[in-house]
Design a protein around this motif. Sequence first.
Motif, PDB file in Angstrom:
ATOM      1  N   ALA A  77      37.340  49.021  33.945  1.00  0.00           N
ATOM      2  CA  ALA A  77      37.660  48.059  32.886  1.00  0.00           C
ATOM      3  C   ALA A  77      37.048  48.488  31.555  1.00  0.00           C
ATOM      4  O   ALA A  77      37.715  48.479  30.509  1.00  0.00           O
ATOM      5  CB  ALA A  77      37.161  46.672  33.273  1.00  0.00           C
TER       6      ALA A  77
ATOM      7  N   SER B  13      40.453  40.254  37.780  1.00  0.00           N
ATOM      8  CA  SER B  13      41.309  40.610  36.651  1.00  0.00           C
ATOM      9  C   SER B  13      41.005  39.768  35.422  1.00  0.00           C
ATOM     10  O   SER B  13      41.116  40.246  34.279  1.00  0.00           O
ATOM     11  CB  SER B  13      42.782  40.463  37.036  1.00  0.00           C
ATOM     12  N   THR B  14      40.636  38.508  35.620  1.00  0.00           N
ATOM     13  CA  THR B  14      40.300  37.644  34.480  1.00  0.00           C
ATOM     14  C   THR B  14      39.101  38.192  33.726  1.00  0.00           C
ATOM     15  O   THR B  14      39.088  38.234  32.484  1.00  0.00           O
ATOM     16  CB  THR B  14      40.003  36.209  34.963  1.00  0.00           C
TER      17      THR B  14
ATOM     18  N   TYR C  23      38.121  41.299  33.664  1.00  0.00           N
ATOM     19  CA  TYR C  23      38.488  42.560  33.025  1.00  0.00           C
ATOM     20  C   TYR C  23      39.303  42.324  31.749  1.00  0.00           C
ATOM     21  O   TYR C  23      39.133  43.034  30.749  1.00  0.00           O
ATOM     22  CB  TYR C  23      39.280  43.435  33.999  1.00  0.00           C
TER      23      TYR C  23
ATOM     24  N   THR D 277      33.163  47.657  37.713  1.00  0.00           N
ATOM     25  CA  THR D 277      34.430  47.452  38.397  1.00  0.00           C
ATOM     26  C   THR D 277      34.319  48.000  39.818  1.00  0.00           C
ATOM     27  O   THR D 277      34.206  49.218  40.006  1.00  0.00           O
ATOM     28  CB  THR D 277      35.575  48.176  37.663  1.00  0.00           C
TER      29      THR D 277
ATOM     30  N   PHE E 109      36.831  42.523  42.709  1.00  0.00           N
ATOM     31  CA  PHE E 109      37.894  42.699  41.712  1.00  0.00           C
ATOM     32  C   PHE E 109      38.215  41.359  41.059  1.00  0.00           C
ATOM     33  O   PHE E 109      38.490  40.366  41.739  1.00  0.00           O
ATOM     34  CB  PHE E 109      39.154  43.260  42.375  1.00  0.00           C
TER      35      PHE E 109
END
Length: 307
Positions: free
Chosen positions: A208, A158-159, A161, A151, A156
């Motif tokens: 994550a 989010s998907t 993670y 991470t 970055f």
Amino acid sequence: MSAVLSSYCDIAVGWVSFFYRVSAGQGYKERLKKNTTICVSRWRRLVQWWCYKMKEREFYRNRRIWLTGASSGIGKALVYRLHQLEADIVVTARREELLTQLQADLGNKRVHVFAGDVTDLFSMKDVVSRIYNTLGPIDIAIPNAGTHVFTVPEDFNSTEYLDLMNINFGGMLHCIEAVLPSMLERGDGIIAPIASLAGYRGLPRAAAYGASKAAMINFLESIRFHLKPRGIGIVIVNPGFVETPLTDKNDFRMPFLISAEDAAREICTGIMKQKREVAFPYLFSRLLKLGRMLPAPLYERIVNYCW
């Protein structure tokens, strides 16, 4: 002939001299007592070790153990260790060909392949149903399937993670949901998911991964309150750095790194003792436990210095 007699006489004189000095109290009595105590102590420890190993083998013999993520890393090492302990092992992973090869390496004895994807709840329920109908109820479930991604703010995602969370945390939930009804009905069973010391507190580049392991630890500590009175044990396994294909990707120094085989031995011993938590290596886990109690500024300063 005379030489032989002379040698025997020398030996006899030596023993007489030894016992004379013992009786005379020239330190030999104390030395003999000390050496005898050491010898007895070593034999006692050897006997205790042997009895412990026999107890461990007796605990696992013929028990049905369901292990996910068994195709590599800690999971694969656990298969070999449990095979040595004469357990009936049911292995699950997405890559069926690797499981089949593992089964062949162990001579097709006591290893049963049921491929499946832990991110698919219906797949896990189907696997457990087929295990139950083919072999019988599962005595010990070890949800081990998991992965890791770094991470960093520049990348970055989010998907990615959330996908990680779905594999590590969601996969464990799917395994528990699939196996729990049978255990509740019998009032017996052990669930021992593989979490991580990274779930104790935040670490650099592991936001994550650490979050998924922290979720596992918190969930298991909570559900233990409900399951322990029903006869179901929860063993939380928190390893440190272990030599696996996942840690091979790390580009930093990993303190207290241990082999997957050593990790498997620690896990099997902890499950047999039905510990609340199996955390290892010992010193590393104690240091991180201490870190949980430190004030945030001090903790951050120490971690920044070490990393």
